[in-house]
Design an enzyme around this catalytic site. Structure first.
Site, PDB file in Angstrom:
ATOM      1  N   GLN A  10       4.504  -4.279  10.038  1.00  0.00           N
ATOM      2  CA  GLN A  10       5.028  -5.632   9.884  1.00  0.00           C
ATOM      3  C   GLN A  10       6.555  -5.622   9.966  1.00  0.00           C
ATOM      4  OE1 GLN A  10       2.929  -7.637   6.800  1.00  0.00           O
ATOM      5  NE2 GLN A  10       4.361  -9.335   6.656  1.00  0.00           N
ATOM      6  N   SER A  88       2.487   2.045   8.044  1.00  0.00           N
ATOM      7  CA  SER A  88       1.850   1.003   7.239  1.00  0.00           C
ATOM      8  C   SER A  88       0.714   0.349   8.018  1.00  0.00           C
ATOM      9  CB  SER A  88       2.917  -0.019   6.808  1.00  0.00           C
ATOM     10  OG  SER A  88       2.383  -0.996   5.976  1.00  0.00           O
ATOM     11  N   LEU A  89       0.825  -0.939   8.314  1.00  0.00           N
ATOM     12  CA  LEU A  89      -0.156  -1.641   9.146  1.00  0.00           C
ATOM     13  C   LEU A  89      -0.448  -0.895  10.441  1.00  0.00           C
ATOM     14  CD1 LEU A  89      -1.609  -4.293  10.231  1.00  0.00           C
ATOM     15  CD2 LEU A  89       0.677  -4.984  10.997  1.00  0.00           C
ATOM     16  N   ARG A 113      -6.694  -7.759   4.971  1.00  0.00           N
ATOM     17  CA  ARG A 113      -5.600  -7.065   4.290  1.00  0.00           C
ATOM     18  C   ARG A 113      -4.462  -8.028   3.983  1.00  0.00           C
ATOM     19  NH1 ARG A 113      -0.886  -4.063   6.052  1.00  0.00           N
ATOM     20  NH2 ARG A 113      -0.598  -2.063   4.969  1.00  0.00           N
ATOM     21  N   HIS A 193       3.083  -2.101  -0.681  1.00  0.00           N
ATOM     22  CA  HIS A 193       2.960  -0.685  -1.050  1.00  0.00           C
ATOM     23  C   HIS A 193       3.431  -0.432  -2.482  1.00  0.00           C
ATOM     24  CE1 HIS A 193       1.974   0.096   3.095  1.00  0.00           C
ATOM     25  NE2 HIS A 193       3.117  -0.433   3.496  1.00  0.00           N
ATOM     26  N   GLN A 242      -2.662   3.422   0.644  1.00  0.00           N
ATOM     27  CA  GLN A 242      -1.370   2.909   1.112  1.00  0.00           C
ATOM     28  C   GLN A 242      -1.098   1.499   0.616  1.00  0.00           C
ATOM     29  OE1 GLN A 242      -1.187   0.404   4.602  1.00  0.00           O
ATOM     30  NE2 GLN A 242      -1.803   2.196   5.789  1.00  0.00           N
TER      31      GLN A 242
END
Length: 291
Positions: A10, A88-89, A113, A193, A242
């Site tokens: 993101q 991440s994503l 999510r 996170h 995560q």
């Protein structure tokens, strides 16, 4: 020596990303159409035309970045790498590229999510901030004092912290006093996170139990361990972990060096990850595919 494809998270979004590919490349078009079908809506219209306020909604931006990254991956038709990784994503994009997740399942997962992350913390109650110019160990020590969380260890001198405002704001002041060059809130609608996302993590566990994760055709370097993984059960746990723990990107890049990776291709919108890699090591040739 070895190669790796990496995928962004993101923050890389721009209105219009992938629009030319959609018009001119059949493989890319299939990806955007598959994401639209999986979500039951024309997310591609928002990706290509905006407005930016709608695109950046957490529930939209996550599948939007996934769709654009995978459209670029399919359009590129590059030789299979030795490893994949995602920030991440971006782990979801990496898993799709490695054949561990279908595009449709990944789209539904990242939509869920985003919704889970938004619902876990009341709007305005959390904050995510970038800290520039301090060593990760110093940031960790100060965060421990204020019960704040390290969300991303991105590269030397760039760390992201996250959590509830009443914990993060005092930590931000302390980090400035400790000599940080800059401490700046990020334009995110939710803290990422961090332990404030425990409810979202449990929701993702429930949803992941309904999805088949296959063994990837190449190992994925985990945000959780900064080590390669291929086991489906381990991948699932990493995706859940995560949500509430920091992304170990700097360590992941150092692990790439240890693995003998010398060629890295960032696939997706933006080129943030190439910059982080270059600030971490000069032993990897990092380059970009796509916009």
């Amino acid at each position: 020596m070895s190669s790796i494809f990496i995928f962004p998270g993101q923050g890389a979004q721009v209105v219009g990303m992938g629009a030319d590919l959609y018009k001119n490349n059949g493989k890319a078009r299939e990806v955007f159409d598959a994401v639209d079908d999986a979500l039951g809506e024309k997310l591609s219209d928002v990706i290509f035309n905006g407005p930016m306020e709608t695109l950046t909604l957490t529930a939209n931006v996550q599948p939007a970045i996934l769709a654009t990254s995978l459209a670029m991956f399919r359009a590129a038709q590059l030789p299979t790498p030795d490893y994949v990784a995602g920030h991440s994503l971006g782990e979801y994009s990496a898993l799709c590229a490695a054949g561990a997740l279908s595009i449709s399942d990944a789209a539904r997962l990242v939509r869920a999510r985003g919704n889970a992350m938004q619902n876990a913390v009341p709007l305005g109650a959390g904050i995510t901030a970038v800290v520039l110019g301090l060593d990760i160990d110093v940031v960790k020590q100060i965060c421990e004092k204020f019960d704040a969380d390290v969300a991303n260890d991105n590269c030397p001198g760039q760390v992201v912290i996250s959590g509830l405002k009443e914990k993060i704001e005092p930590a931000m002041d302390a980090l400035k006093e400790a000599g940080a060059r800059r401490v700046m809130p990020l334009a995110l609608s939710v803290p990422v996170h961090c332990r404030a996302q425990e409810g979202a993590a449990e929701k993702m566990r429930e949803i992941l139990d309904t999805v088949e994760i296959k063994k990837p055709i190449v190992p994925i370097i985990s945000n959780k361990t900064a080590k390669p993984m291929t086991d489906a059960a381990e991948i699932k746990e990493s995706l859940i972990y995560q949500m509430t723990h920091g992304v170990r990107w700097r360590e992941s890049v150092l692990e790439m060096v240890n693995l003998g990776i010398d060629d890295l291709t960032e696939i997706g919108p933006g080129n943030v990850l190439c910059g982080l890699v270059n600030r971490t090591t000069d032993k990897i040739n990092a380059h970009k595919w796509g916009i």
